[in-house]
Design a protein around this motif. Sequence first.
Motif, PDB file in Angstrom:
ATOM      1  N   HIS A 207      11.580  46.962  25.063  1.00  0.00           N
ATOM      2  CA  HIS A 207      10.972  45.763  25.147  1.00  0.00           C
ATOM      3  C   HIS A 207      10.714  45.794  26.338  1.00  0.00           C
ATOM      4  N   GLU A 208      11.353  45.565  27.895  1.00  0.00           N
ATOM      5  CA  GLU A 208      10.297  45.608  28.801  1.00  0.00           C
ATOM      6  C   GLU A 208       9.154  44.911  29.023  1.00  0.00           C
ATOM      7  N   LYS A 209       9.090  43.902  29.878  1.00  0.00           N
ATOM      8  CA  LYS A 209       7.692  43.047  29.321  1.00  0.00           C
ATOM      9  C   LYS A 209       6.691  44.260  31.355  1.00  0.00           C
ATOM     10  N   LEU A 210       5.960  44.390  31.057  1.00  0.00           N
ATOM     11  CA  LEU A 210       5.118  45.318  32.148  1.00  0.00           C
ATOM     12  C   LEU A 210       3.718  44.204  32.469  1.00  0.00           C
ATOM     13  N   ASP A 211       4.006  42.761  32.398  1.00  0.00           N
ATOM     14  CA  ASP A 211       2.336  42.486  32.680  1.00  0.00           C
ATOM     15  C   ASP A 211       2.420  40.894  33.298  1.00  0.00           C
ATOM     16  N   LYS A 212       1.873  40.569  33.395  1.00  0.00           N
ATOM     17  CA  LYS A 212       1.932  39.229  34.305  1.00  0.00           C
ATOM     18  C   LYS A 212       2.839  38.304  33.806  1.00  0.00           C
ATOM     19  N   ASP A 213       3.890  37.779  33.100  1.00  0.00           N
ATOM     20  CA  ASP A 213       4.968  37.004  32.551  1.00  0.00           C
ATOM     21  C   ASP A 213       5.841  37.514  33.793  1.00  0.00           C
ATOM     22  N   ARG A 214       6.542  38.807  34.383  1.00  0.00           N
ATOM     23  CA  ARG A 214       6.846  39.026  35.645  1.00  0.00           C
ATOM     24  C   ARG A 214       6.746  38.041  36.552  1.00  0.00           C
ATOM     25  N   PHE A 215       5.290  37.718  36.743  1.00  0.00           N
ATOM     26  CA  PHE A 215       5.533  36.645  37.689  1.00  0.00           C
ATOM     27  C   PHE A 215       5.898  35.862  37.398  1.00  0.00           C
ATOM     28  N   ARG A 216       4.794  35.274  35.978  1.00  0.00           N
ATOM     29  CA  ARG A 216       5.084  33.965  35.886  1.00  0.00           C
ATOM     30  C   ARG A 216       6.641  33.093  35.733  1.00  0.00           C
ATOM     31  N   ARG A 217       7.465  34.756  35.702  1.00  0.00           N
ATOM     32  CA  ARG A 217       8.883  33.183  34.642  1.00  0.00           C
ATOM     33  C   ARG A 217      10.109  33.983  36.178  1.00  0.00           C
ATOM     34  N   ASP A 218       9.144  34.375  37.250  1.00  0.00           N
ATOM     35  CA  ASP A 218       9.970  35.065  38.552  1.00  0.00           C
ATOM     36  C   ASP A 218      11.094  36.682  37.637  1.00  0.00           C
ATOM     37  N   LEU A 219      10.223  37.256  37.258  1.00  0.00           N
ATOM     38  CA  LEU A 219      11.457  38.500  36.443  1.00  0.00           C
ATOM     39  C   LEU A 219      11.874  39.335  37.435  1.00  0.00           C
ATOM     40  N   GLY A 220      11.032  39.647  39.008  1.00  0.00           N
ATOM     41  CA  GLY A 220      11.069  40.454  39.623  1.00  0.00           C
ATOM     42  C   GLY A 220      10.607  41.835  39.275  1.00  0.00           C
ATOM     43  N   GLY A 221       9.726  42.682  39.811  1.00  0.00           N
ATOM     44  CA  GLY A 221       9.928  44.521  39.549  1.00  0.00           C
ATOM     45  C   GLY A 221       7.972  43.288  38.939  1.00  0.00           C
ATOM     46  N   VAL A 222       7.309  42.683  39.695  1.00  0.00           N
ATOM     47  CA  VAL A 222       5.755  42.130  38.723  1.00  0.00           C
ATOM     48  C   VAL A 222       5.331  43.298  40.040  1.00  0.00           C
ATOM     49  N   GLU A 223       4.610  43.769  40.613  1.00  0.00           N
ATOM     50  CA  GLU A 223       3.893  44.985  41.456  1.00  0.00           C
ATOM     51  C   GLU A 223       4.466  46.668  40.784  1.00  0.00           C
ATOM     52  N   GLU A 224       5.035  46.726  40.466  1.00  0.00           N
ATOM     53  CA  GLU A 224       6.183  48.071  39.536  1.00  0.00           C
ATOM     54  C   GLU A 224       5.496  48.081  38.473  1.00  0.00           C
ATOM     55  N   ALA A 225       5.242  46.688  37.193  1.00  0.00           N
ATOM     56  CA  ALA A 225       4.926  46.494  36.124  1.00  0.00           C
ATOM     57  C   ALA A 225       3.361  46.744  35.791  1.00  0.00           C
ATOM     58  N   TYR A 226       2.871  46.063  37.062  1.00  0.00           N
ATOM     59  CA  TYR A 226       1.228  46.509  37.144  1.00  0.00           C
ATOM     60  C   TYR A 226       1.172  48.713  37.160  1.00  0.00           C
ATOM     61  N   GLN A 227       1.768  48.094  38.012  1.00  0.00           N
ATOM     62  CA  GLN A 227       1.652  50.601  38.409  1.00  0.00           C
ATOM     63  C   GLN A 227       2.274  50.949  37.569  1.00  0.00           C
ATOM     64  N   GLU A 228       3.082  50.388  36.650  1.00  0.00           N
ATOM     65  CA  GLU A 228       3.548  51.644  35.339  1.00  0.00           C
ATOM     66  C   GLU A 228       2.729  51.429  34.462  1.00  0.00           C
ATOM     67  N   MET A 229       2.101  50.146  33.913  1.00  0.00           N
ATOM     68  CA  MET A 229       0.734  50.043  33.288  1.00  0.00           C
ATOM     69  C   MET A 229      -0.258  51.026  33.346  1.00  0.00           C
ATOM     70  N   MET A 230      -0.618  50.797  34.667  1.00  0.00           N
ATOM     71  CA  MET A 230      -1.731  51.698  35.636  1.00  0.00           C
ATOM     72  C   MET A 230      -1.335  52.973  34.932  1.00  0.00           C
ATOM     73  N   LYS A 231       0.215  53.542  35.673  1.00  0.00           N
ATOM     74  CA  LYS A 231      -0.189  55.237  35.190  1.00  0.00           C
ATOM     75  C   LYS A 231      -0.606  55.462  33.883  1.00  0.00           C
ATOM     76  N   ARG A 232       0.526  54.644  32.813  1.00  0.00           N
ATOM     77  CA  ARG A 232       0.293  55.533  31.814  1.00  0.00           C
ATOM     78  C   ARG A 232      -0.928  55.498  30.901  1.00  0.00           C
ATOM     79  N   VAL A 233      -2.271  54.424  31.373  1.00  0.00           N
ATOM     80  CA  VAL A 233      -3.439  54.376  31.094  1.00  0.00           C
ATOM     81  C   VAL A 233      -3.941  55.830  31.505  1.00  0.00           C
ATOM     82  N   ARG A 234      -3.817  55.494  33.253  1.00  0.00           N
ATOM     83  CA  ARG A 234      -4.389  56.402  32.958  1.00  0.00           C
ATOM     84  C   ARG A 234      -4.379  58.349  33.052  1.00  0.00           C
ATOM     85  N   GLY A 235      -2.877  57.913  32.437  1.00  0.00           N
ATOM     86  CA  GLY A 235      -2.127  59.670  31.683  1.00  0.00           C
ATOM     87  C   GLY A 235      -2.831  59.802  30.408  1.00  0.00           C
ATOM     88  N   LYS A 236      -2.738  58.832  29.691  1.00  0.00           N
ATOM     89  CA  LYS A 236      -4.068  58.787  28.434  1.00  0.00           C
ATOM     90  C   LYS A 236      -5.210  59.946  28.238  1.00  0.00           C
TER      91      LYS A 236
END
Length: 236
Positions: A207-236
């Motif tokens: 249930h880790e957040k992998l979107d802009k909420d990491r930026f909105r809510r200052d959760l850290g790991g913002v770039e990493e979340a976008y990269q992780e989503m892209m990696k999964r979409v590419r691997g599909k």
Amino acid sequence: MEKRDMIYEGKAKKVYTTDNPELYIVSYKDDATAFNGLKKGAIAGKGAINNQMSNLLMRMLSEHGVPTHFVEELSERDTVVKKVSIVPLEVIVRNISAGSFAKRYGVEEGIVFDEPTIEFSYKNDELGDPLINDYHALALKLATREEIETIKAMAFKVDALLKEYFKSIGVDLVDFKLEFGRLADGTIILADEISPDTCRFWDSKTHEKLDKDRFRRDLGGVEEAYQEMMKRVRGK
Ligand code: ADP
Ligand code: UDP
């Protein structure tokens, strides 16, 4: 195809005319805003990720019969799209409670709905994109009754397709925002973008957040979340 004049600079993208009057080029920026522009920042690499992810998803949707503005990816950040006149409604579909829904109704985030919900916001920065219902949208002549019905049906179809797509890469599609536009002949097509800026993505297991909420809510790991989503979409 080359950019001619910049006709619009928004919060996340620039829009350019081309030598073809029916086509625009959109150029995705790393700039990030939240809370109607109150919070500003940048997310390194976001423009390239959002551009390429949005194009991949729009291609998938059009293969399944959803008409979209996507024409051709020119580079990491730039894409040729069909020019539309944007219907000034932000169309929000939700599968799981989060964000403004949870706040407005005083419920926790994470309630899985039996059926997806849909709502509209009036796309108007000065007014802060207020929630609007069908009757008010009709009264303001933002769209016709027929267009509103078409938009709702298309939005639910997009939800069904995206939900299944993301499930297969271990991501729960919580909610998202779509924009629709009219071609010169009045046909309604899907426009704008589908990306971690405009969707809530939760890892299905953690249930880790992998979107802009990491930026909105200052959760850290913002770039990493976008990269992780892209990696999964590419691997599909
Ligand atoms: P905002 O306007 O909210 O700051 P962006 O920075 O994403 O958003 O700017 C992109 C703008 O381009 C948005 O206003 C969006 O409605 C508009 N747009 C998206 N796709 C198209 C299209 N195919 N034709 C015309 N306008 C578009
Ligand atoms: N959203 C968006 N642009 C907006 C408002 C919302 O892309 O101007 C997206 C947002 O990323 C989320 C969904 O729409 O995936 C629902 O957002 P919500 O209404 O919960 O608002 P927020 O919590 O973002 O204020």
